[in-house]
Design a protein around this motif. Structure first.
Motif, short mmCIF file in Angstrom:
data_model
loop_
_atom_site.label_atom_id
_atom_site.label_comp_id
_atom_site.label_asym_id
_atom_site.label_seq_id
_atom_site.Cartn_x
_atom_site.Cartn_y
_atom_site.Cartn_z
N ASP A 142 -29.12 -8.37 -18.23
CA ASP A 142 -29.67 -9.59 -19.03
C ASP A 142 -30.17 -10.56 -17.74
O ASP A 142 -30.40 -10.26 -16.88
CB ASP A 142 -28.20 -10.25 -19.54
N ILE A 144 -30.14 -14.61 -16.64
CA ILE A 144 -29.35 -15.58 -16.65
C ILE A 144 -30.24 -16.92 -16.49
O ILE A 144 -30.95 -17.04 -15.60
CB ILE A 144 -28.05 -15.57 -15.78
N SER A 146 -30.52 -21.05 -16.17
CA SER A 146 -29.79 -22.39 -15.86
C SER A 146 -30.25 -23.39 -16.67
O SER A 146 -31.62 -23.53 -16.70
CB SER A 146 -30.06 -22.71 -14.34
N THR A 156 -25.13 -22.47 -18.01
CA THR A 156 -26.18 -21.19 -18.05
C THR A 156 -25.95 -20.73 -19.27
O THR A 156 -25.32 -20.99 -20.24
CB THR A 156 -25.69 -20.27 -17.23
N ARG A 158 -26.95 -16.61 -21.20
CA ARG A 158 -27.32 -15.43 -21.04
C ARG A 158 -28.02 -14.70 -22.10
O ARG A 158 -27.73 -15.08 -23.35
CB ARG A 158 -26.26 -14.45 -20.64
#
Length: 403
Positions: A142, A144, A146, A156, A158
């Motif tokens: 994945d 991530i 921010s 965060t 995903r």
């Protein structure tokens, strides 16, 4: 002891809720994917964008597929008059010659964004307004993201795939090609005596093109000039500026008024590759083009549609895989999917970039041999319907002239 619920992983994060990002979300609204958008601006900001877009006929068809064409206020372009200052030769491209109601349409960025956002909200696709994606970290499974923004704690998110549909390209990035045209564009609304008759004008001058696009009862103006000339033009009062503009246009239209003028510098910037691990770039995040021939948003929407089709095919392939097969789980960010998308878009994308760049370099000069060659080329277009038809299809549908 209670088990901790696994962190949610979205299929697709779209960074940017402008027209490009919203269009991608709409193109996938019935795909059964978990989609979320994030945009740094308040919701109403993008709907107030005063700029105008020239929507090619192919773009109109795509917006119709997305379900927003009928709610979008537009002005039809039925004729395009192309000429160059200081030389003979001109050509006229006519919608009737191609058995079309219009070659294209003019719409404001704000109106288009509002129509797309209304459709996205109606589809129940969440948009995180006033949310900045400060970083994207791609991993094996994945990416991530921010997140930060006013009134929300940093956190965060995903997703299997991040589609970056907003934001400029950064000079100095090894993946970014940049060329400064040494030109600025002035944009404004212009009034015209007798109406525009759905005719657009593209008038090439030694400093750059001057375009008049039918909009409402008047025109949307894009006036390209060198930066120092742009300074002079902005300093003129409306009457003096209108006289300068009329001198460029000649007797093709009698201009009677001009609204507030805005300016912006013109550069060519584009990513050599629009894909990276679990990341794809679209729209201005992938390429920023010169406004000549109005190809920027039309190219972006072709990219959007192609990405949506690539994801849908991959999803269908996963659904047809034998039970228990490792390929049965759909992964929107899989490398093979992104590679297939990039391969499908290479010809049209690079072709459009080169097409607009060549137009600027060839027509924005007063070098005498090139001036005569321009005139001969425009005359040839006017005398050879097949060649004129090819150029028209190229502008309406892209390098592959897809309908």
């Amino acid at each position: 002891m209670a088990e901790t619920a696994p962190e949610r992983v979205h299929d697709l994060l779209i960074v940017g809720a402008g027209p490009v990002g919203l269009a991608l979300a709409l193109a996938l609204k019935d795909a059964g994917l978990d989609i979320v958008l994030a945009d740094t601006r308040p919701r109403e900001a993008v709907t107030k964008d005063p700029r105008d877009l020239a929507l090619a006929h192919g773009t109109r068809l795509t917006l119709q597929r997305l379900g927003v064409r009928d709610t979008l206020p537009t002005t039809a372009i039925r004729h395009i008059h192309i000429s160059h200052q200081g030389g003979l030769g001109r050509t006229l491209i006519d919608a009737a010659e191609h058995e079309l109601p219009a070659l294209g349409y003019v719409a404001s960025v704000g109106a288009l964004a509002a129509a797309l956002r209304e459709a996205v909200d109606a589809a129940g696709i969440p948009v995180l307004d006033e949310t900045e994606v400060t970083n994207l970290a791609a991993g094996d499974d994945d990416v991530i993201a921010s997140l930060a923004g006013p009134g929300r704690p940093a956190g965060t998110l995903r997703a299997r795939l991040a589609a970056c549909a907003e934001g400029g390209l950064h000079a100095g990035d090894a993946n970014v090609v940049e060329h400064d045209y040494g030109q600025h564009a002035l944009i404004a609304d212009v009034q015209v005596a007798g109406g525009h008759r759905h005719t657009a004008f593209e008038r090439f001058t030694p400093q750059g093109p001057v375009a008049l696009l039918p909009k409402g009862q008047g025109y949307a103006l894009v006036h390209v000039a060198r930066p120092e000339t742009a300074d002079e033009l902005l300093a003129l009062d409306d009457t003096a500026y209108l006289a300068r503009l009329q001198a460029h246009i000649g007797g093709r239209a009698r201009l009677t008024g001009v609204g507030p003028r805005l300016r912006y510098p013109l550069v060519l910037r584009y990513r050599r590759s629009t894909i990276a691990p679990r990341t794809v770039w679209l729209g201005n995040a992938a390429q920023t083009l010169h406004p000549v021939a109005g190809q920027g948003f039309n190219l972006a929407l072709r990219d959007v549609w192609a990405l949506a089709e690539t994801l849908l095919r991959a999803r269908d392939d996963s659904a047809r895989a034998p039970s228990g097969a490792t390929s049965a789980a759909f992964d929107a960010g899989a490398a093979r999917i992104l590679a297939a998308y990039a391969d499908a878009r290479g010809l049209d994308r690079l072709g459009t970039i080169r097409f607009t760049d060549t137009l600027v370099r060839v027509f924005s000069t007063d070098f005498a041999p090139l001036r005569h060659a321009r005139g001969a080329a425009l005359l040839a277009l006017d005398l050879l319907p097949p060649l004129r038809g090819f150029i028209a299809r190229r502008m309406m549908f892209g390098a592959r002239a897809w309908p």
